[in-house]
Design an enzyme around this catalytic site. Structure first.
Site, PDB file in Angstrom:
ATOM      1  N   LYS A 113       0.817  -1.214   0.000  1.00 30.76           N
ATOM      2  CA  LYS A 113       0.000   0.000   0.000  1.00 30.76           C
ATOM      3  C   LYS A 113       0.851   1.264   0.000  1.00 30.76           C
ATOM      4  O   LYS A 113       0.488   2.252  -0.627  1.00 30.76           O
ATOM      5  CB  LYS A 113      -0.937   0.015   1.210  1.00 30.76           C
ATOM      6  CG  LYS A 113      -2.100  -0.940   1.086  1.00 30.76           C
ATOM      7  CD  LYS A 113      -3.163  -0.602   2.112  1.00 30.76           C
ATOM      8  CE  LYS A 113      -4.428  -1.416   1.908  1.00 30.76           C
ATOM      9  NZ  LYS A 113      -5.455  -1.108   2.909  1.00 30.76           N
ATOM     10  N   LYS A 193      -5.204  -9.533  -6.720  1.00 27.32           N
ATOM     11  CA  LYS A 193      -6.520  -9.823  -6.154  1.00 27.32           C
ATOM     12  C   LYS A 193      -7.529  -8.778  -6.620  1.00 27.32           C
ATOM     13  O   LYS A 193      -7.153  -7.657  -6.995  1.00 27.32           O
ATOM     14  CB  LYS A 193      -6.461  -9.859  -4.619  1.00 27.32           C
ATOM     15  CG  LYS A 193      -6.269  -8.515  -3.948  1.00 27.32           C
ATOM     16  CD  LYS A 193      -6.476  -8.608  -2.430  1.00 27.32           C
ATOM     17  CE  LYS A 193      -6.257  -7.225  -1.810  1.00 27.32           C
ATOM     18  NZ  LYS A 193      -6.552  -7.147  -0.400  1.00 27.32           N
ATOM     19  N   LYS A 196     -10.799  -3.061  -4.171  1.00 33.01           N
ATOM     20  CA  LYS A 196     -11.499  -1.783  -4.320  1.00 33.01           C
ATOM     21  C   LYS A 196     -10.554  -0.661  -4.719  1.00 33.01           C
ATOM     22  O   LYS A 196     -10.961   0.319  -5.314  1.00 33.01           O
ATOM     23  CB  LYS A 196     -12.172  -1.401  -2.993  1.00 33.01           C
ATOM     24  CG  LYS A 196     -13.527  -2.045  -2.800  1.00 33.01           C
ATOM     25  CD  LYS A 196     -14.185  -1.550  -1.532  1.00 33.01           C
ATOM     26  CE  LYS A 196     -13.795  -2.417  -0.360  1.00 33.01           C
ATOM     27  NZ  LYS A 196     -14.512  -2.136   0.874  1.00 33.01           N
TER      28      LYS A 196
HETATM   29  P1  TYM Z   1     -11.409  -5.047   3.378  1.00 31.98           P
HETATM   30  O1  TYM Z   1     -12.396  -3.964   3.596  1.00 31.98           O
HETATM   31  O2  TYM Z   1     -10.306  -4.812   2.404  1.00 31.98           O
HETATM   32  O3  TYM Z   1     -12.139  -6.360   2.918  1.00 31.98           O
HETATM   33  C1  TYM Z   1     -13.236  -6.928   3.619  1.00 31.98           C
HETATM   34  C2  TYM Z   1     -13.192  -8.440   3.545  1.00 31.98           C
HETATM   35  O4  TYM Z   1     -13.193  -8.882   2.195  1.00 31.98           O
HETATM   36  C3  TYM Z   1     -12.120  -9.800   1.979  1.00 31.98           C
HETATM   37  N1  TYM Z   1     -11.617  -9.636   0.600  1.00 31.98           N
HETATM   38  C4  TYM Z   1     -11.531 -10.630  -0.298  1.00 31.98           C
HETATM   39  N2  TYM Z   1     -11.843 -11.929  -0.233  1.00 31.98           N
HETATM   40  C5  TYM Z   1     -11.663 -12.681  -1.340  1.00 31.98           C
HETATM   41  N3  TYM Z   1     -11.174 -12.189  -2.492  1.00 31.98           N
HETATM   42  C6  TYM Z   1     -10.840 -10.888  -2.615  1.00 31.98           C
HETATM   43  N4  TYM Z   1     -10.382 -10.409  -3.774  1.00 31.98           N
HETATM   44  C7  TYM Z   1     -11.012 -10.039  -1.477  1.00 31.98           C
HETATM   45  N5  TYM Z   1     -10.795  -8.708  -1.241  1.00 31.98           N
HETATM   46  C8  TYM Z   1     -11.168  -8.490   0.038  1.00 31.98           C
HETATM   47  C9  TYM Z   1     -11.065  -9.390   2.994  1.00 31.98           C
HETATM   48  O5  TYM Z   1     -10.197 -10.453   3.279  1.00 31.98           O
HETATM   49  C10 TYM Z   1     -11.908  -9.012   4.180  1.00 31.98           C
HETATM   50  O6  TYM Z   1     -12.258 -10.160   4.935  1.00 31.98           O
HETATM   51  N6  TYM Z   1      -8.275  -4.863   7.260  1.00 31.98           N
HETATM   52  C11 TYM Z   1      -9.590  -5.308   6.853  1.00 31.98           C
HETATM   53  C12 TYM Z   1     -10.723  -4.682   7.647  1.00 31.98           C
HETATM   54  C13 TYM Z   1     -10.624  -4.871   9.122  1.00 31.98           C
HETATM   55  C14 TYM Z   1     -10.892  -6.060   9.839  1.00 31.98           C
HETATM   56  C15 TYM Z   1     -10.710  -5.722  11.206  1.00 31.98           C
HETATM   57  C16 TYM Z   1     -11.256  -7.341   9.465  1.00 31.98           C
HETATM   58  C17 TYM Z   1     -10.296  -3.920  10.015  1.00 31.98           C
HETATM   59  N7  TYM Z   1     -10.345  -4.424  11.284  1.00 31.98           N
HETATM   60  C18 TYM Z   1     -10.881  -6.676  12.204  1.00 31.98           C
HETATM   61  C19 TYM Z   1     -11.423  -8.293  10.466  1.00 31.98           C
HETATM   62  C20 TYM Z   1     -11.230  -7.951  11.832  1.00 31.98           C
HETATM   63  C21 TYM Z   1      -9.786  -4.910   5.399  1.00 31.98           C
HETATM   64  O7  TYM Z   1      -9.145  -4.024   4.899  1.00 31.98           O
HETATM   65  O8  TYM Z   1     -10.818  -5.526   4.785  1.00 31.98           O
END
Ligand code: TYM
Length: 330
Positions: A113, A193, A196
């Site tokens: 990032k 992957k 967003k």
């Molecule tokens: P975020 O917002 O990027 O994504 C949310 C969830 O979607 C999953 N994900 C995917 N799964 C499969 N294929 C993909 N291409 C893909 N892109 C995203 C992510 O693995 C995630 O489960 N850091 C986290 C948010 C967060 C969080 C937490 C999660 C903050 N605090 C505490 C769990 C517990 C994030 O950026 O997710």
């Protein structure tokens, strides 16, 4: 009771990776009364890269709308906005002081990032520590997240161990729960992957995409030069990704998908997949429209989530502050 915590960033409409990697799993977890499911719209994470306040404001509401439209039920789940619970920031500070720079510096997502930022914020660096605070504030046992979050969860496990041994036993070790679907890949480049933050909107399908956009994006998705359908993750990652997506959308086994696609070509696969995605999203679109016209209900859901999450978070924070030495020992 098993406490399950997960979060999602309000950085624009959810894509199918989020849907199948996370939201779909949450939906099945919420229906088991043995789970205490807590889901956060993690807006504090969304400002670790440059942001616009008005956009953030809209994205937070949009995230609630999308989660509810997908079927997350606020009667079964504590669904809340992270920044409305001040304990996340408080606990993060204590955890920052328990984490070594070297340990946090080793995390791969920061490297990825920060490489694309002109100026890198301290927040982007400490982001995984905030994530550990999110999880441990609710003493979560299980964290359903996609594969990209494995290292972040390991940090949370380490921090739990460090706090417990230094200050006194408080936190259970949080374990990852994952869907059996590998991470969905970009439709433009199967080595990346679906994300967003991808600048090419053709690389992902979002929940708000219209049927026309879905057909177009899948039709133009990058594949290879062979026309027949075979599943070969190493040699044909783009086709493998489409097959995985098809499998997820139809909710059937890979064998079943291969059986169905054995006599068709790539063009037909893309067309069938598009129609299946459109069908999947049709009721979600209807629900989103309804919710957009019922802001009163939405505000009520958000307020209720804040209340419930605060009650839980303040209990843990009391214990943390006593154990850490900020207050008299209990
Ligand atoms: P975020 O917002 O990027 O994504 C949310 C969830 O979607 C999953 N994900 C995917 N799964 C499969 N294929 C993909 N291409 C893909 N892109 C995203 C992510 O693995 C995630 O489960 N850091 C986290 C948010 C967060 C969080 C937490 C999660 C903050 N605090 C505490 C769990 C517990 C994030 O950026 O997710």
């Amino acid at each position: 009771l098993t406490t399950v915590f997960s979060g999602i960033q309000p950085t624009g409409s959810l894509h199918l990776g989020n849907y199948f990697g996370a939201v779909n799993l949450w939906k099945s977890l919420q229906n088991d009364p043995a789970n205490h499911l807590i889901i956060s719209v993690v807006d504090m994470h969304a400002i670790t890269v440059p942001w616009k306040p008005e956009q953030l404001r809209q994205n937070i509401v949009q995230s609630f709308i999308e989660l509810l439209a997908c079927g997350i039920d606020p009667a079964k789940v504590v669904l809340f906005q992270q920044s409305s619970v001040p304990e996340h920031g408080k606990l993060q500070w204590i955890f920052s002081c328990l984490s070594s720079m070297a340990r946090v510096d080793n995390l791969p997502q920061f490297k990825e990032k920060s490489a694309v930022q002109k100026e890198v914020s301290c927040g982007l660096f400490t982001y995984p520590v905030l994530q550990a605070a999110d999880i441990l504030l609710y003493k979560a046992h299980l964290v359903p997240v996609g594969e990209d979050q494995v290292q972040h969860l390991q940090l949370a496990q380490d921090i739990a161990r460090i706090f417990n041994s230094k200050c006194g036993k408080l936190f259970p070790t949080p374990h990852r729960l994952h869907s059996d679907l590998p991470r969905l890949k970009s439709l433009r480049d199967p080595t990346k992957k679906m994300s967003k933050s991808d600048t090419d909107s053709r690389s992902l399908i979002q929940l708000t995409d219209s049927p026309g956009q879905i057909r177009e994006k899948l039709k133009k998705s990058v594949t290879d030069f062979k026309s027949e359908i075979t599943y070969d993750l190493a040699e044909r990652p783009a086709i493998a990704n489409l097959l995985m997506l098809y499998r997820a959308v139809l909710d059937v086994s890979l064998e079943k998908v291969l059986e169905e696609t054995s006599k068709i070509n790539k063009v037909e696969l893309k067309a069938r997949l598009a129609e299946a995605v459109i069908e999947l999203l049709r009721p979600v679109h209807g629900k989103m429209k309804e919710l957009r016209n019922d802001m009163g209900y939405l505000e009520q859901v958000m307020a209720q989530g804040t209340d419930r999450a605060r009650t839980l978070a303040s209990q843990t924070m009391d214990e943390v502050e006593s154990l850490a030495g900020f207050r008299p020992a209990k």
